[in-house]
Scaffold this motif. Structure first.
Motif, PDB file in Angstrom:
ATOM      1  N   TRP A  26      -5.093  23.438  -4.142  1.00 53.15           N
ATOM      2  CA  TRP A  26      -5.194  24.897  -4.185  1.00 53.15           C
ATOM      3  C   TRP A  26      -4.523  25.409  -5.452  1.00 53.15           C
ATOM      4  N   ARG A  34      -5.846  30.061  -4.054  1.00 50.48           N
ATOM      5  CA  ARG A  34      -7.183  30.254  -4.602  1.00 50.48           C
ATOM      6  C   ARG A  34      -7.934  28.936  -4.568  1.00 50.48           C
ATOM      7  N   CYS A  35      -9.134  28.976  -4.047  1.00 52.46           N
ATOM      8  CA  CYS A  35      -9.993  27.791  -4.013  1.00 52.46           C
ATOM      9  C   CYS A  35     -10.384  27.427  -5.439  1.00 52.46           C
ATOM     10  N   GLY A  40     -12.303  31.632  -4.255  1.00 55.27           N
ATOM     11  CA  GLY A  40     -12.001  32.495  -3.118  1.00 55.27           C
ATOM     12  C   GLY A  40     -10.516  32.504  -2.810  1.00 55.27           C
ATOM     13  N   HIS A  42      -7.261  32.978  -0.233  1.00 59.01           N
ATOM     14  CA  HIS A  42      -6.959  32.729   1.176  1.00 59.01           C
ATOM     15  C   HIS A  42      -5.472  32.872   1.422  1.00 59.01           C
ATOM     16  N   GLU A  48      -8.564  25.217   4.670  1.00 54.00           N
ATOM     17  CA  GLU A  48      -9.850  25.003   4.019  1.00 54.00           C
ATOM     18  C   GLU A  48     -10.396  26.342   3.544  1.00 54.00           C
ATOM     19  N   CYS A  49     -11.319  26.265   2.588  1.00 54.88           N
ATOM     20  CA  CYS A  49     -11.920  27.480   2.054  1.00 54.88           C
ATOM     21  C   CYS A  49     -12.998  27.959   3.014  1.00 54.88           C
ATOM     22  N   TRP A  54     -14.564  24.156   0.965  1.00 55.78           N
ATOM     23  CA  TRP A  54     -13.773  23.177   0.223  1.00 55.78           C
ATOM     24  C   TRP A  54     -12.460  22.908   0.942  1.00 55.78           C
ATOM     25  N   THR A  55     -12.044  21.633   0.926  1.00 58.65           N
ATOM     26  CA  THR A  55     -10.726  21.274   1.453  1.00 58.65           C
ATOM     27  C   THR A  55     -10.052  20.341   0.458  1.00 58.65           C
TER      28      THR A  55
END
Ligand SMILES: [Zn+2]
Length: 57
Positions: A26, A34-35, A40, A42, A48-49, A54-55
């Motif tokens: 991250w 932020r992904c 994105g 979070h 996860e996103c 995405w993880t």
């Protein structure tokens, strides 16, 4: 003059640097995550996103 050992060390250092930049993680922005894939934002406890799925692996 560079010896074979020096060249080999540089080879290892370059590979180490590459694998470091490829490590998924991250990106942190203030108190958000932020992904790195879609950008994105979070909460910090997100695992996860929720935008793209995405993880960090
Ligand atoms: Zn994402």
């Amino acid at each position: 003059m560079a010896t074979a050992n020096d060249i080999f060390d540089e080879f290892l250092a370059d590979r180490g640097h590459e694998s470091e930049t490829e490590t998924p993680a991250w990106e942190e922005d203030y108190n958000k995550k932020r992904c790195p894939d879609c950008g994105g934002l979070h909460e910090m406890d997100a695992s996860e996103c929720t935008v793209c799925g995405w993880t960090p692996s």
